[in-house]
Motif scaffolding. Structure first.
Motif, PDB file in Angstrom:
ATOM      1  N   ALA A  52       0.866  -1.186   0.000  1.00  0.00           N
ATOM      2  CA  ALA A  52       0.000   0.000   0.000  1.00  0.00           C
ATOM      3  C   ALA A  52       0.906   1.241   0.000  1.00  0.00           C
ATOM      4  O   ALA A  52       2.138   1.124   0.011  1.00  0.00           O
ATOM      5  CB  ALA A  52      -0.904  -0.007   1.216  1.00  0.00           C
ATOM      6  N   VAL A 125      -4.195   4.469  -7.294  1.00  0.00           N
ATOM      7  CA  VAL A 125      -5.078   5.122  -6.325  1.00  0.00           C
ATOM      8  C   VAL A 125      -5.022   6.631  -6.525  1.00  0.00           C
ATOM      9  O   VAL A 125      -4.087   7.162  -7.124  1.00  0.00           O
ATOM     10  CB  VAL A 125      -4.721   4.778  -4.851  1.00  0.00           C
ATOM     11  CG1 VAL A 125      -4.947   3.307  -4.562  1.00  0.00           C
ATOM     12  CG2 VAL A 125      -3.301   5.199  -4.510  1.00  0.00           C
ATOM     13  N   GLY A 217     -10.498   2.256  -5.481  1.00  0.00           N
ATOM     14  CA  GLY A 217     -11.510   3.227  -5.028  1.00  0.00           C
ATOM     15  C   GLY A 217     -12.823   2.525  -4.734  1.00  0.00           C
ATOM     16  O   GLY A 217     -13.087   1.450  -5.265  1.00  0.00           O
ATOM     17  N   ASP A 218     -13.637   3.137  -3.928  1.00  0.00           N
ATOM     18  CA  ASP A 218     -14.862   2.473  -3.502  1.00  0.00           C
ATOM     19  C   ASP A 218     -16.123   3.219  -3.925  1.00  0.00           C
ATOM     20  O   ASP A 218     -17.219   2.673  -3.940  1.00  0.00           O
ATOM     21  CB  ASP A 218     -14.828   2.358  -1.970  1.00  0.00           C
ATOM     22  CG  ASP A 218     -15.708   1.226  -1.502  1.00  0.00           C
ATOM     23  OD1 ASP A 218     -16.194   0.447  -2.345  1.00  0.00           O
ATOM     24  OD2 ASP A 218     -15.923   1.133  -0.283  1.00  0.00           O
ATOM     25  N   PHE A 234      -8.934  -4.105  -5.675  1.00  0.00           N
ATOM     26  CA  PHE A 234      -8.595  -4.373  -4.271  1.00  0.00           C
ATOM     27  C   PHE A 234      -9.663  -3.687  -3.446  1.00  0.00           C
ATOM     28  O   PHE A 234      -9.854  -2.481  -3.574  1.00  0.00           O
ATOM     29  CB  PHE A 234      -7.211  -3.775  -3.998  1.00  0.00           C
ATOM     30  CG  PHE A 234      -6.783  -3.831  -2.559  1.00  0.00           C
ATOM     31  CD1 PHE A 234      -6.892  -5.003  -1.831  1.00  0.00           C
ATOM     32  CD2 PHE A 234      -6.244  -2.716  -1.931  1.00  0.00           C
ATOM     33  CE1 PHE A 234      -6.484  -5.059  -0.504  1.00  0.00           C
ATOM     34  CE2 PHE A 234      -5.822  -2.756  -0.608  1.00  0.00           C
ATOM     35  CZ  PHE A 234      -5.950  -3.945   0.100  1.00  0.00           C
ATOM     36  N   SER A 235     -10.387  -4.441  -2.619  1.00  0.00           N
ATOM     37  CA  SER A 235     -11.489  -3.809  -1.896  1.00  0.00           C
ATOM     38  C   SER A 235     -11.429  -4.126  -0.408  1.00  0.00           C
ATOM     39  O   SER A 235     -10.639  -4.964   0.031  1.00  0.00           O
ATOM     40  CB  SER A 235     -12.833  -4.266  -2.463  1.00  0.00           C
ATOM     41  OG  SER A 235     -13.247  -5.450  -1.818  1.00  0.00           O
TER      42      SER A 235
HETATM   43  C1  LIG Z   1      -9.172  -1.045  -0.165  1.00  0.00           C
HETATM   44  C2  LIG Z   1      -8.583   0.313  -0.386  1.00  0.00           C
HETATM   45  C3  LIG Z   1      -7.211   0.499  -0.258  1.00  0.00           C
HETATM   46  C4  LIG Z   1      -6.644   1.744  -0.496  1.00  0.00           C
HETATM   47  N1  LIG Z   1      -5.294   1.892  -0.359  1.00  0.00           N
HETATM   48  C5  LIG Z   1      -4.742   3.108  -0.555  1.00  0.00           C
HETATM   49  C6  LIG Z   1      -3.345   3.307  -0.366  1.00  0.00           C
HETATM   50  O1  LIG Z   1      -2.609   2.397  -0.036  1.00  0.00           O
HETATM   51  N2  LIG Z   1      -2.846   4.553  -0.557  1.00  0.00           N
HETATM   52  C7  LIG Z   1      -3.638   5.602  -0.915  1.00  0.00           C
HETATM   53  O2  LIG Z   1      -3.135   6.700  -1.080  1.00  0.00           O
HETATM   54  N3  LIG Z   1      -4.960   5.450  -1.097  1.00  0.00           N
HETATM   55  C8  LIG Z   1      -5.521   4.234  -0.901  1.00  0.00           C
HETATM   56  N4  LIG Z   1      -6.872   4.087  -1.048  1.00  0.00           N
HETATM   57  C9  LIG Z   1      -7.683   5.291  -1.272  1.00  0.00           C
HETATM   58  C10 LIG Z   1      -8.156   5.506  -2.671  1.00  0.00           C
HETATM   59  O3  LIG Z   1      -7.102   5.852  -3.483  1.00  0.00           O
HETATM   60  C11 LIG Z   1      -9.134   6.650  -2.727  1.00  0.00           C
HETATM   61  O4  LIG Z   1      -8.441   7.845  -2.571  1.00  0.00           O
HETATM   62  C12 LIG Z   1     -10.127   6.663  -1.649  1.00  0.00           C
HETATM   63  O5  LIG Z   1     -10.666   5.372  -1.470  1.00  0.00           O
HETATM   64  C13 LIG Z   1     -11.231   7.635  -2.050  1.00  0.00           C
HETATM   65  O6  LIG Z   1     -11.755   7.263  -3.298  1.00  0.00           O
HETATM   66  P1  LIG Z   1     -13.147   6.586  -3.370  1.00  0.00           P
HETATM   67  O7  LIG Z   1     -14.049   7.673  -2.913  1.00  0.00           O
HETATM   68  O8  LIG Z   1     -13.387   6.165  -4.777  1.00  0.00           O
HETATM   69  O9  LIG Z   1     -13.124   5.412  -2.458  1.00  0.00           O
HETATM   70  C14 LIG Z   1      -7.455   2.847  -0.829  1.00  0.00           C
HETATM   71  C15 LIG Z   1      -8.835   2.653  -0.956  1.00  0.00           C
HETATM   72  C16 LIG Z   1      -9.406   1.416  -0.742  1.00  0.00           C
HETATM   73  C17 LIG Z   1     -10.904   1.256  -0.893  1.00  0.00           C
END
Ligand SMILES: Cc1cc2nc3c(=O)[nH]c(=O)nc-3n(C[C@H](O)[C@H](O)[C@H](O)COP(=O)(O)O)c2cc1C
Length: 444
Positions: A52, A125, A217-218, A234-235
């Motif tokens: 990560a 990400v 992203g989620d 990856f979720s």
């Molecule tokens: C399972 C998971 C793991 C993530 N791992 C990282 C990470 O290691 N580093 C990071 O900067 N963002 C990480 N993110 C954040 C995403 O890049 C994203 O910024 C954040 O989830 C907001 O976007 P969303 O609204 O589409 O979820 C992760 C998100 C999820 C759901």
């Protein structure tokens, strides 16, 4: 048709999944820890090793957050070094598209793909916070819709760069001194609202052509981005009902992009606790959870939702009477929290109802609400449950997050992997040499 289970190893980042206080816990910085976890994963024929990314030390109440580990080394450097001590294991790096430039990231992944003979993967990400953005020239951060627009354009630009070299352009010709068989080799041009670049890419076509692409992203935008472009997602949705809903949701989005169901793998993070019997494992798991969520950690989690200083709050008492403060989080910086997608007052209401129904203290409540999917039991129980989840379309496999670094995968590989093999749902050797082949993905 019986699905095959995919497995991967998540090297702990800064989080409280890892029990850092355990006497068996080692360094998360020294190379030997990375090597130990990666080589164990490869012994277990795992698809890949996963890193990560966190680009700033987190803070809480104006101080560096030091209840779990502080600091981590650079992803490309670690993965490149691991390429030299592994042979089949995929190497997945989380690299954000908000603060970097396509030319630089495309070069790094193409180079990693060369060094590893086709084992590189990029978890694209967008990162979420302005606080992290302060470390970068770009400054600040982009609003959500723009972050995904940039991510798409970033990936398009990187793809243009990787595709600027074709198979056969390359090094085979070095022997006769023809380095550049095609006069326009590597030349590219890419213009959109985020990037205006043209030039010549200087890394030859790599074994996989492009790295395998992951997305994490989620939100709706994140899921659409994954459906349009990613090879794997990856979720955090690894629990049975939630996982099935997420799986169905992202797979349903694929046809709109001309993609098939198998073109996108769903690989959530999950933990596990093994014991000689199910009862043993359950006892160990309870103890692990209490170590993961100390009283102090429980208060910190509470503050992340409440957005207030709650340092005087008793973790062994009920939840605070006051309500969370909505809006920008000024107390906790540099971490994602439940606040991202929801009004904290709604979450607090749910937590109060749960605490009151189950008579939970603050710490017990935090143990409950921050727990992720954990496979707990004897090796046979854990192998059976993982297989059941995969066959029921909760996931295509799991990215395992061991709670001990770096030895936490040892028993899983020794005791669970052979049982998955006996069930006929897990490989007995690597089917291919590249990560794309091992994941069963089409060539690009
Ligand atoms: C399972 C998971 C793991 C993530 N791992 C990282 C990470 O290691 N580093 C990071 O900067 N963002 C990480 N993110 C954040 C995403 O890049 C994203 O910024 C954040 O989830 C907001 O976007 P969303 O609204 O589409 O979820 C992760 C998100 C999820 C759901």
């Amino acid at each position: 048709m019986t699905k095959q289970v995919h497995l991967a190893a998540h090297f702990p980042g800064v989080n409280n999944t890892t029990v850092w206080s355990d006497p068996a816990a080692g360094s998360h910085i020294e190379f030997s820890s990375f090597v130990r976890l990666a080589q164990t994963a490869e012994r277990g024929l795992f698809d890949f090793f996963f890193l990560a990314e966190g680009l700033r030390l987190r803070e809480q109440n104006g101080l560096i957050y030091d209840l779990d580990v502080v600091g981590r080394p650079d992803t490309f450097t670690v993965l490149s070094a691991l390429a030299a001590v592994t042979t089949h294991l995929g190497l997945t790096g989380t690299i954000n598209s908000t603060f970097n430039e396509p030319y630089e990231v495309a070069r790094q992944f193409a180079s990693l793909d060369h060094l590893s003979d086709g084992r590189s993967a990029w978890n694209v990400v967008t990162s979420w916070d302005e606080f992290t953005g302060e470390n970068f020239r770009r400054g600040g951060y982009l609003p959500q819709d723009q972050r995904y627009a940039r991510a798409k354009q970033f990936l398009d630009a990187a793809t243009t760069l990787w595709d600027s070299w074709r198979d056969g352009d390359v090094l085979a010709d070095v022997a006769v001194g023809q380095y550049l068989a095609r006069p326009d080799v590597g030349s590219f041009e890419h213009r959109d609202s985020q990037f205006d670049i043209r030039g010549q890419f200087n890394v030859p076509r790599s074994p996989q052509g492009r790295p395998v692409i992951f997305q994490a992203g989620d939100s709706d935008e994140g899921r659409e981005f994954a459906a349009a472009t990613a090879d794997a997602i990856f979720s955090r949705h690894a629990k049975y009902a939630d996982g099935r809903a997420f799986y169905a949701d992202v797979k349903r989005r694929l046809p709109a992009y001309g993609r098939r169901r198998d073109d996108l793998l769903v690989l959530p993070a999950a933990t596990f606790v093994l014991g000689d019997t199910d009862a043993d494992a359950a006892e160990i798991a309870r103890d692990v959870r209490l170590q993961q969520v100390s009283g102090q950690t429980a208060i910190k989690f509470l503050e992340q939702l409440w957005n207030r200083d709650l340092s005087d709050h008793d973790p062994d008492g009920p939840l605070p009477q006051v309500d969370p403060i909505p809006g920008e989080n000024t107390v906790a910086k540099g971490r994602a929290s439940v606040r991202i997608h929801r009004d904290p007052r709604d979450v607090a209401r749910e937590w109060r109802e749960l605490a009151s129904a189950r008579k939970l203290t603050t710490r017990e409540l935090i143990v409950e609400v921050t727990g992720r999917q954990s496979f707990i039991g004897s090796p046979a129980t854990v192998a059976g449950a993982i297989n059941d989840f995969v066959q029921a379309d909760v996931a295509d496999g799991f990215i395992l997050v061991p709670h001990i670094t770096p030895g936490g995968l040892d028993r899983f590989v020794d005791d669970v992997v052979p049982l998955l093999q006996e069930l006929g749902v897990y490989r007995t050797e690597y089917p291919g040499t590249t990560l794309r082949e091992n994941l069963g993905l089409a060539r690009v």
